[in-house]
Design a protein around this motif. Structure first.
Motif, PDB file in Angstrom:
ATOM      1  N   GLY A 163       0.801  -1.213   0.000  1.00 30.50           N
ATOM      2  CA  GLY A 163       0.000   0.000   0.000  1.00 30.50           C
ATOM      3  C   GLY A 163       0.832   1.260   0.000  1.00 30.50           C
ATOM      4  O   GLY A 163       0.357   2.334   0.383  1.00 30.50           O
ATOM      5  N   GLU A 164       2.070   1.155  -0.444  1.00 27.39           N
ATOM      6  CA  GLU A 164       2.948   2.330  -0.559  1.00 27.39           C
ATOM      7  C   GLU A 164       3.992   2.100  -1.637  1.00 27.39           C
ATOM      8  O   GLU A 164       4.166   0.977  -2.130  1.00 27.39           O
ATOM      9  N   LYS A 165       4.693   3.158  -1.984  1.00 24.85           N
ATOM     10  CA  LYS A 165       5.637   3.118  -3.091  1.00 24.85           C
ATOM     11  C   LYS A 165       6.899   2.346  -2.718  1.00 24.85           C
ATOM     12  O   LYS A 165       7.451   2.536  -1.629  1.00 24.85           O
ATOM     13  N   VAL A 166       7.345   1.509  -3.625  1.00 23.09           N
ATOM     14  CA  VAL A 166       8.616   0.802  -3.459  1.00 23.09           C
ATOM     15  C   VAL A 166       9.726   1.684  -4.029  1.00 23.09           C
ATOM     16  O   VAL A 166       9.606   2.233  -5.131  1.00 23.09           O
ATOM     17  N   ALA A 167      10.808   1.835  -3.282  1.00 21.41           N
ATOM     18  CA  ALA A 167      11.830   2.825  -3.616  1.00 21.41           C
ATOM     19  C   ALA A 167      12.774   2.405  -4.731  1.00 21.41           C
ATOM     20  O   ALA A 167      13.427   3.260  -5.339  1.00 21.41           O
ATOM     21  N   ALA A 168      12.883   1.121  -5.007  1.00 26.10           N
ATOM     22  CA  ALA A 168      13.881   0.638  -5.965  1.00 26.10           C
ATOM     23  C   ALA A 168      13.713   1.292  -7.331  1.00 26.10           C
ATOM     24  O   ALA A 168      12.623   1.313  -7.900  1.00 26.10           O
TER      25      ALA A 168
END
Length: 220
Positions: A163-168
């Motif tokens: 439910g949130e952005k993945v930083a990769a």
């Protein structure tokens, strides 16, 4: 820096020196480049990942069945022949990375990607833990469109789950620069190093608990 961490620095932060990366057109050209396909050698393929300190990541991938060797180095930047000191300025665009040499008949690229996302804090931007800076950012490299599709699908599925952005970041692979010899097999060669004891080994153990079925016998 990691190899000269003082006892005080380890006690306070378990962290490495860093500074912000400056964006420029040369770095954007790397992001927009056509991916380079690395040929197989003796039935073995290569894959490239950046996920914080390469001491930690090297040992995680070394633990996998089907992985022959993991090399620490630098990738994702716009300068040639980067050194550890260069990378730590945050101005080269490079991140601490690993080259994973593996047997695709034993372990797939897709599984290596699962290991990648499952062995880090996937939502942390520009670092892992207290290793903060663009040189510790998460990047996953693709060599062809099939790999890119695998990465993007798994990243999207993880974002939906969390439910949130993945930083990769997802980069076309261009070049891997091998790190200095003293960085290779660092966890094995320096088991009593404070950073290794307090950061690298705990991170490895957390991974092992999540993926026991993938481990070589000596890591179980």
């Amino acid at each position: 820096m990691k190899h000269i961490l003082s006892v005080l620095a380890v006690t306070l932060l378990f962290s490495c020196q860093n500074s912000a990366q400056s964006s420029n057109s040369a770095q954007q050209a790397v992001i927009n480049a056509k991916p380079v396909q690395v040929p197989m050698e003796n039935g073995k393929a290569k894959a490239y990942f950046a996920s914080g300190c390469f001491w930690c990541v090297e040992e995680i991938y070394e633990s996998l069945k089907g992985v022959d060797e993991v090399i620490s180095g630098y990738s994702g930047g716009h300068t040639k022949n980067p050194t550890y000191a260069d990378s730590n300025t945050g101005r080269t665009g490079h991140a601490e990375s690993v080259e994973v040499i593996y047997d695709p008949n034993v372990i797939s690229f897709a599984t290596l990607v699962d290991v990648y996302f499952g062995s880090q804090n996937p939502t942390q931007v520009n670092g892992q833990g207290n290793d903060i800076g663009s040189q510790y950012r998460s990047i996953i490299f693709y060599q062809n469109e099939k790999q890119k599709e695998i990465i993007l699908k798994k990243k999207a599925a993880l974002e939906k789950k969390l439910g949130e952005k993945v930083a990769a970041e997802v980069y076309p692979f261009q070049k891997f620069w091998r790190a200095e010899d003293y960085h290779q097999n660092y966890v094995v060669n320096h088991p009593n190093n404070p950073y290794v004891r307090n950061v690298s080994i705990p991170r490895l153990n957390r991974f092992k608990a999540k993926f026991p079925q993938l481990l070589k016998d000596k890591f179980k």
